[in-house]
Design a protein around this motif. Sequence first.
Motif, PDB file in Angstrom:
ATOM      1  N   ASP A   1     -14.610  10.685  -5.491  1.00  0.00           N
ATOM      2  CA  ASP A   1     -15.190  12.032  -5.560  1.00  0.00           C
ATOM      3  C   ASP A   1     -14.229  12.943  -6.322  1.00  0.00           C
ATOM      4  OD1 ASP A   1     -13.119  12.309  -3.790  1.00  0.00           O
ATOM      5  OD2 ASP A   1     -14.367  12.854  -2.074  1.00  0.00           O
ATOM      6  N   ALA A   2     -14.558  14.222  -6.416  1.00  0.00           N
ATOM      7  CA  ALA A   2     -13.763  15.139  -7.231  1.00  0.00           C
ATOM      8  C   ALA A   2     -12.304  15.143  -6.789  1.00  0.00           C
ATOM      9  CB  ALA A   2     -14.354  16.541  -7.161  1.00  0.00           C
ATOM     10  N   LYS A   3     -12.059  15.278  -5.469  1.00  0.00           N
ATOM     11  CA  LYS A   3     -10.685  15.347  -4.969  1.00  0.00           C
ATOM     12  C   LYS A   3      -9.930  14.045  -5.238  1.00  0.00           C
ATOM     13  CE  LYS A   3     -11.844  18.436  -1.141  1.00  0.00           C
ATOM     14  NZ  LYS A   3     -11.950  18.527   0.332  1.00  0.00           N
ATOM     15  N   GLY A   4     -10.637  12.939  -5.006  1.00  0.00           N
ATOM     16  CA  GLY A   4     -10.013  11.630  -5.234  1.00  0.00           C
ATOM     17  C   GLY A   4      -9.659  11.432  -6.697  1.00  0.00           C
ATOM     18  N   ASP A   5     -10.541  11.880  -7.585  1.00  0.00           N
ATOM     19  CA  ASP A   5     -10.305  11.744  -9.021  1.00  0.00           C
ATOM     20  C   ASP A   5      -9.118  12.596  -9.463  1.00  0.00           C
ATOM     21  OD1 ASP A   5     -12.338   9.961  -9.392  1.00  0.00           O
ATOM     22  OD2 ASP A   5     -13.801  11.427 -10.107  1.00  0.00           O
ATOM     23  N   VAL A   6      -9.082  13.851  -8.961  1.00  0.00           N
ATOM     24  CA  VAL A   6      -7.983  14.755  -9.315  1.00  0.00           C
ATOM     25  C   VAL A   6      -6.659  14.157  -8.840  1.00  0.00           C
ATOM     26  CG1 VAL A   6      -6.939  16.980  -8.735  1.00  0.00           C
ATOM     27  CG2 VAL A   6      -9.363  16.865  -9.377  1.00  0.00           C
ATOM     28  N   THR A   7      -6.655  13.641  -7.607  1.00  0.00           N
ATOM     29  CA  THR A   7      -5.441  13.062  -7.040  1.00  0.00           C
ATOM     30  C   THR A   7      -4.976  11.877  -7.886  1.00  0.00           C
ATOM     31  OG1 THR A   7      -6.300  13.692  -4.877  1.00  0.00           O
ATOM     32  CG2 THR A   7      -4.411  12.206  -4.905  1.00  0.00           C
TER      33      THR A   7
ATOM     34  N   TYR B   1       0.829  -1.206   0.000  1.00  0.00           N
ATOM     35  CA  TYR B   1       0.000   0.000   0.000  1.00  0.00           C
ATOM     36  C   TYR B   1       0.861   1.252   0.000  1.00  0.00           C
ATOM     37  CZ  TYR B   1      -4.014  -2.886   1.137  1.00  0.00           C
ATOM     38  OH  TYR B   1      -5.009  -3.815   1.094  1.00  0.00           O
ATOM     39  N   HIS B   2       0.194   2.363  -0.301  1.00  0.00           N
ATOM     40  CA  HIS B   2       0.806   3.662  -0.057  1.00  0.00           C
ATOM     41  C   HIS B   2      -0.298   4.620   0.390  1.00  0.00           C
ATOM     42  CE1 HIS B   2       4.250   6.366  -0.357  1.00  0.00           C
ATOM     43  NE2 HIS B   2       3.343   7.295  -0.623  1.00  0.00           N
ATOM     44  N   VAL B   3      -0.175   5.118   1.606  1.00  0.00           N
ATOM     45  CA  VAL B   3      -1.196   6.012   2.159  1.00  0.00           C
ATOM     46  C   VAL B   3      -0.775   7.466   1.920  1.00  0.00           C
ATOM     47  CG1 VAL B   3      -2.527   6.645   4.207  1.00  0.00           C
ATOM     48  CG2 VAL B   3      -1.680   4.302   3.956  1.00  0.00           C
ATOM     49  N   LEU B   4      -1.633   8.219   1.257  1.00  0.00           N
ATOM     50  CA  LEU B   4      -1.304   9.614   0.928  1.00  0.00           C
ATOM     51  C   LEU B   4      -1.537  10.565   2.107  1.00  0.00           C
ATOM     52  CD1 LEU B   4      -2.954   9.855  -2.615  1.00  0.00           C
ATOM     53  CD2 LEU B   4      -0.510   9.594  -2.103  1.00  0.00           C
ATOM     54  N   PHE B   5      -2.386  10.181   3.032  1.00  0.00           N
ATOM     55  CA  PHE B   5      -2.831  11.079   4.118  1.00  0.00           C
ATOM     56  C   PHE B   5      -3.472  12.341   3.548  1.00  0.00           C
ATOM     57  CE2 PHE B   5      -0.252   8.364   6.715  1.00  0.00           C
ATOM     58  CZ  PHE B   5      -0.927   8.347   7.926  1.00  0.00           C
ATOM     59  N   GLY B   6      -4.471  12.153   2.696  1.00  0.00           N
ATOM     60  CA  GLY B   6      -5.195  13.294   2.151  1.00  0.00           C
ATOM     61  C   GLY B   6      -5.374  13.163   0.640  1.00  0.00           C
ATOM     62  N   SER B   7      -6.050  14.145   0.074  1.00  0.00           N
ATOM     63  CA  SER B   7      -6.233  14.214  -1.375  1.00  0.00           C
ATOM     64  C   SER B   7      -5.857  15.616  -1.810  1.00  0.00           C
ATOM     65  CB  SER B   7      -7.704  13.965  -1.734  1.00  0.00           C
ATOM     66  OG  SER B   7      -8.124  12.708  -1.271  1.00  0.00           O
ATOM     67  N   LEU B   8      -5.490  15.755  -3.070  1.00  0.00           N
ATOM     68  CA  LEU B   8      -5.191  17.089  -3.588  1.00  0.00           C
ATOM     69  C   LEU B   8      -6.443  17.944  -3.490  1.00  0.00           C
ATOM     70  CD1 LEU B   8      -3.122  16.281  -6.810  1.00  0.00           C
ATOM     71  CD2 LEU B   8      -2.291  17.089  -4.587  1.00  0.00           C
ATOM     72  N   SER B   9      -6.265  19.165  -3.014  1.00  0.00           N
ATOM     73  CA  SER B   9      -7.397  20.068  -2.881  1.00  0.00           C
ATOM     74  C   SER B   9      -6.873  21.496  -2.855  1.00  0.00           C
ATOM     75  CB  SER B   9      -8.167  19.739  -1.599  1.00  0.00           C
ATOM     76  OG  SER B   9      -9.237  20.627  -1.451  1.00  0.00           O
ATOM     77  N   PRO B  10      -6.592  22.043  -4.059  1.00  0.00           N
ATOM     78  CA  PRO B  10      -5.987  23.381  -4.142  1.00  0.00           C
ATOM     79  C   PRO B  10      -6.784  24.428  -3.361  1.00  0.00           C
ATOM     80  CG  PRO B  10      -6.103  22.347  -6.312  1.00  0.00           C
ATOM     81  CD  PRO B  10      -6.888  21.487  -5.385  1.00  0.00           C
ATOM     82  N   MET B  11      -8.114  24.286  -3.364  1.00  0.00           N
ATOM     83  CA  MET B  11      -8.967  25.239  -2.637  1.00  0.00           C
ATOM     84  C   MET B  11      -8.625  25.285  -1.150  1.00  0.00           C
ATOM     85  SD  MET B  11     -11.477  26.497  -4.665  1.00  0.00           S
ATOM     86  CE  MET B  11     -13.039  26.622  -3.788  1.00  0.00           C
ATOM     87  N   ASP B  12      -8.225  24.139  -0.598  1.00  0.00           N
ATOM     88  CA  ASP B  12      -7.877  24.076   0.824  1.00  0.00           C
ATOM     89  C   ASP B  12      -6.369  24.194   1.036  1.00  0.00           C
ATOM     90  OD1 ASP B  12     -10.625  23.461   1.452  1.00  0.00           O
ATOM     91  OD2 ASP B  12     -10.227  21.419   0.760  1.00  0.00           O
ATOM     92  N   GLY B  13      -5.663  24.554  -0.027  1.00  0.00           N
ATOM     93  CA  GLY B  13      -4.217  24.711   0.091  1.00  0.00           C
ATOM     94  C   GLY B  13      -3.474  23.395   0.186  1.00  0.00           C
ATOM     95  N   ILE B  14      -4.091  22.307  -0.268  1.00  0.00           N
ATOM     96  CA  ILE B  14      -3.417  21.010  -0.221  1.00  0.00           C
ATOM     97  C   ILE B  14      -2.912  20.662  -1.616  1.00  0.00           C
ATOM     98  CG2 ILE B  14      -3.636  18.557   0.332  1.00  0.00           C
ATOM     99  CD1 ILE B  14      -5.783  19.360   2.358  1.00  0.00           C
ATOM    100  N   GLY B  15      -1.624  20.872  -1.821  1.00  0.00           N
ATOM    101  CA  GLY B  15      -0.988  20.562  -3.091  1.00  0.00           C
ATOM    102  C   GLY B  15      -0.200  19.266  -2.976  1.00  0.00           C
TER     103      GLY B  15
END
Lengths: 197, 197
Positions: free
Chosen positions: A145-151, A103-117
């Motif tokens: 979802d949108a964030k998961g797809d973008v990531t 596995y590889h755990v990202l600890f989050g999804s990309l979300s530019p709106m929330d400042g998560i790059g």
Amino acid sequence: MAIAAIDKLVMQLSKLPGVGQKTAQRYAYFVLGMDKEQTREMAQALLDAAQNVHPCPICGMYTDQQTCEICTDKRRTDELICVVSDPKDVIAMEKTREFMGKYHVLFGSLSPMDGIGPNEIRINSLLDRCNNGGIKEVILATDSDAKGDVTASYIAKLLKPLGITATRIARGIPIGGNLEYIDEVTLLKALEGRREM
Amino acid sequence: MAIAAIDKLVMQLSKLPGVGQKTAQRYAYFVLGMDKEQTREMAQALLDAAQNVHPCPICGMYTDQQTCEICTDKRRTDELICVVSDPKDVIAMEKTREFMGKYHVLFGSLSPMDGIGPNEIRINSLLDRCNNGGIKEVILATDSDAKGDVTASYIAKLLKPLGITATRIARGIPIGGNLEYIDEVTLLKALEGRREM
């Protein structure tokens, strides 16, 4: 009527996800009604978890060992990595009892709106693992979802030049799903993903 | 994949009221994601509450003093006692900012089916307070369900020979209540309790 120790406990418990003031108060008064020994055990469980559990330096999954059980499991192939957003997702995936990669755990999804790059989640360490060679396929099992797809798209693009196959888990009708209650986007994805039988 | 410290934390958190395995797991993984310092603060809040908070020896409400703020408040009359089932009910009652008597917390309601008789809740200490004199009225503010009603009736019967007035809080339509959505038992009680305007 303000009792500092109760107010503090309510405040602390309201930090838990989905727990508001009212629920935290309910929890706090329940705790006050427990034996002192029971409360000490609960507090100790919190402290032990904070003390002994940490993310695996390879995959990011929580472990109380130096590296986690899955990463050190010789029966599992190193050629296949399943990328998830959250440690809880590893547990969900393991329940299938089918996946025999790592596995590889990202600890989050990309979300530019929330400042998560890309630098805010564990994408660089995934690339490091991929650059070290031996990996043939990366399954992108981020949320649907949108964030998961973008990531997933972002990571897939980075993997292409490395000659690693990036796959996305299938979207479609859940097992037991009743067609009339399925939203149209899921139905569309299910149609697109149809297979010959 | 079983990590003892996580399993223990999930088990401990699932003791909270209304928290099942799934929610406890959600809480546990949230805790694992917190700073260690934050987790220590949460654990300390539990320990402090267990250490410093105890039921007031007079009324039973939680306090961090020898006797609680309400029992020692000179502005409150000793002639009026409001009997409630749970410490949380005192907080609800205090929010009215109108009641200027004292309280008595029973810590439960009579429930013979569950083996909870008069000796299992704080009825004897209520009678002791009543026998000491000076009390004119006891307001029975136990819950408006079968157990609460039975408890109120039981206590009212015990108070009669002492010459103390026992009253029951009114049942009726809640403020803002829409008649068509009110159950028939509540409507019946509201009719019975009607007052001339």
